[in-house]
Design an enzyme around this catalytic site. Sequence first.
Site, PDB file in Angstrom:
ATOM      1  N   GLY A  12       0.785  -1.232   0.000  1.00 23.17           N
ATOM      2  CA  GLY A  12       0.000   0.000   0.000  1.00 23.17           C
ATOM      3  C   GLY A  12       0.813   1.276   0.000  1.00 23.17           C
ATOM      4  N   ARG A  64     -14.517 -15.051 -10.407  1.00 20.65           N
ATOM      5  CA  ARG A  64     -14.129 -13.652 -10.642  1.00 20.65           C
ATOM      6  C   ARG A  64     -15.355 -12.743 -10.587  1.00 20.65           C
ATOM      7  NH1 ARG A  64      -9.910 -13.376 -15.133  1.00 20.65           N
ATOM      8  NH2 ARG A  64      -8.714 -14.185 -13.409  1.00 20.65           N
ATOM      9  N   ARG A  90      -5.732  -8.543  -8.455  1.00 25.60           N
ATOM     10  CA  ARG A  90      -6.789  -9.383  -9.031  1.00 25.60           C
ATOM     11  C   ARG A  90      -7.100  -8.876 -10.434  1.00 25.60           C
ATOM     12  NH1 ARG A  90      -6.576 -13.690  -6.835  1.00 25.60           N
ATOM     13  NH2 ARG A  90      -8.545 -14.269  -7.784  1.00 25.60           N
ATOM     14  N   ILE A  91      -7.334  -9.806 -11.327  1.00 24.58           N
ATOM     15  CA  ILE A  91      -7.776  -9.410 -12.666  1.00 24.58           C
ATOM     16  C   ILE A  91      -9.277  -9.194 -12.589  1.00 24.58           C
ATOM     17  CG2 ILE A  91      -8.013 -10.168 -15.059  1.00 24.58           C
ATOM     18  CD1 ILE A  91      -5.355 -11.662 -14.680  1.00 24.58           C
ATOM     19  N   HIS A 108       0.895   0.874 -13.183  1.00 21.82           N
ATOM     20  CA  HIS A 108       1.639  -0.327 -13.590  1.00 21.82           C
ATOM     21  C   HIS A 108       3.119   0.042 -13.698  1.00 21.82           C
ATOM     22  CE1 HIS A 108       2.292  -4.214 -15.491  1.00 21.82           C
ATOM     23  NE2 HIS A 108       3.082  -3.580 -16.352  1.00 21.82           N
ATOM     24  N   ASP A 144      -3.762  -4.414 -18.151  1.00 17.41           N
ATOM     25  CA  ASP A 144      -2.703  -3.418 -18.333  1.00 17.41           C
ATOM     26  C   ASP A 144      -2.828  -2.707 -19.685  1.00 17.41           C
ATOM     27  OD1 ASP A 144      -1.694  -4.056 -15.833  1.00 17.41           O
ATOM     28  OD2 ASP A 144      -0.369  -5.596 -16.626  1.00 17.41           O
TER      29      ASP A 144
HETATM   30  C1  GRF Z   1       3.287  -1.076  -7.661  1.00 14.81           C
HETATM   31  O1  GRF Z   1       4.558  -1.290  -8.196  1.00 14.81           O
HETATM   32  C2  GRF Z   1       2.266  -0.947  -8.743  1.00 14.81           C
HETATM   33  O2  GRF Z   1       2.779  -0.431  -9.916  1.00 14.81           O
HETATM   34  C3  GRF Z   1       1.833  -2.375  -8.971  1.00 14.81           C
HETATM   35  O3  GRF Z   1       1.875  -2.958  -7.698  1.00 14.81           O
HETATM   36  C4  GRF Z   1       2.803  -2.285  -6.868  1.00 14.81           C
HETATM   37  C5  GRF Z   1       2.096  -1.905  -5.616  1.00 14.81           C
HETATM   38  O4  GRF Z   1       2.953  -1.409  -4.611  1.00 14.81           O
HETATM   39  N1  GRF Z   1       0.553  -2.394  -9.626  1.00 14.81           N
HETATM   40  P1  GRF Z   1       2.326  -0.758  -3.322  1.00 14.81           P
HETATM   41  O5  GRF Z   1       1.418  -1.796  -2.683  1.00 14.81           O
HETATM   42  O6  GRF Z   1       1.594   0.469  -3.712  1.00 14.81           O
HETATM   43  O7  GRF Z   1       3.504  -0.458  -2.430  1.00 14.81           O
END
Ligand code: GRF
Length: 202
Positions: A12, A64, A90-91, A108, A144
Amino acid sequence: MKKLAILISGRGSNMAVLINAVKRGQVPAEIVLVLSNRSDAKGLEIAREAGLETAVVSHKGLSREAFDQKVNAELSRVGAEFVCLAGFMRILSEAFAREWEGRMLNIHPSLLPLFKGLHVHEQALAAKVAVSGCTVHLVTPDLDDGPTIGQAVVQVRENDTPDTLAARIQAAEHVLYPIALAKCLGENPEIPIREDMLISLR
Ligand code: GRF
């Protein structure tokens, strides 16, 4: 003020950055819920300490579609109007993505459309790219994919490992996500000029 929900699965750190940005008035939103599919997500503690409402919807044993319906019920209950995915592993079902289309962002850790899915930094190093970075995009049913809101570019260094590259990109994520969200919510955020990353919004 848009009512914002943040979906997480783990640490987080992006969520924490968004919480602080909202507190500082950098993002015109009220965070109405932090939801995780895992009860042991570290980010839940951070959210609780910040005085935010949290919820856990476990994906275990659910299709899902059934999982997404439960998440949607939570989002409706708190009146969420906008969703940020922040390390939500999760997708999403097509129905969920369509329902929130234009109102849901994801971050991402690559320069999309390069290196989708998992093991992104390994993919980048194997491809021997000279730069990598992160992308904030609107979520569509394809993984993505979806319109880019902004990207941050960092250098890939000769001796990088997946971990060192991940750390450099994560630092860029923490700068990019609040700015990209603010833009989506109608602000005209100032883009910082930095030596260690290049940030650009569309
Ligand atoms: C990040 O690198 C984000 O790009 C990817 O998952 C990671 C989450 O990190 N989708 P955090 O939980 O916000 O520290």
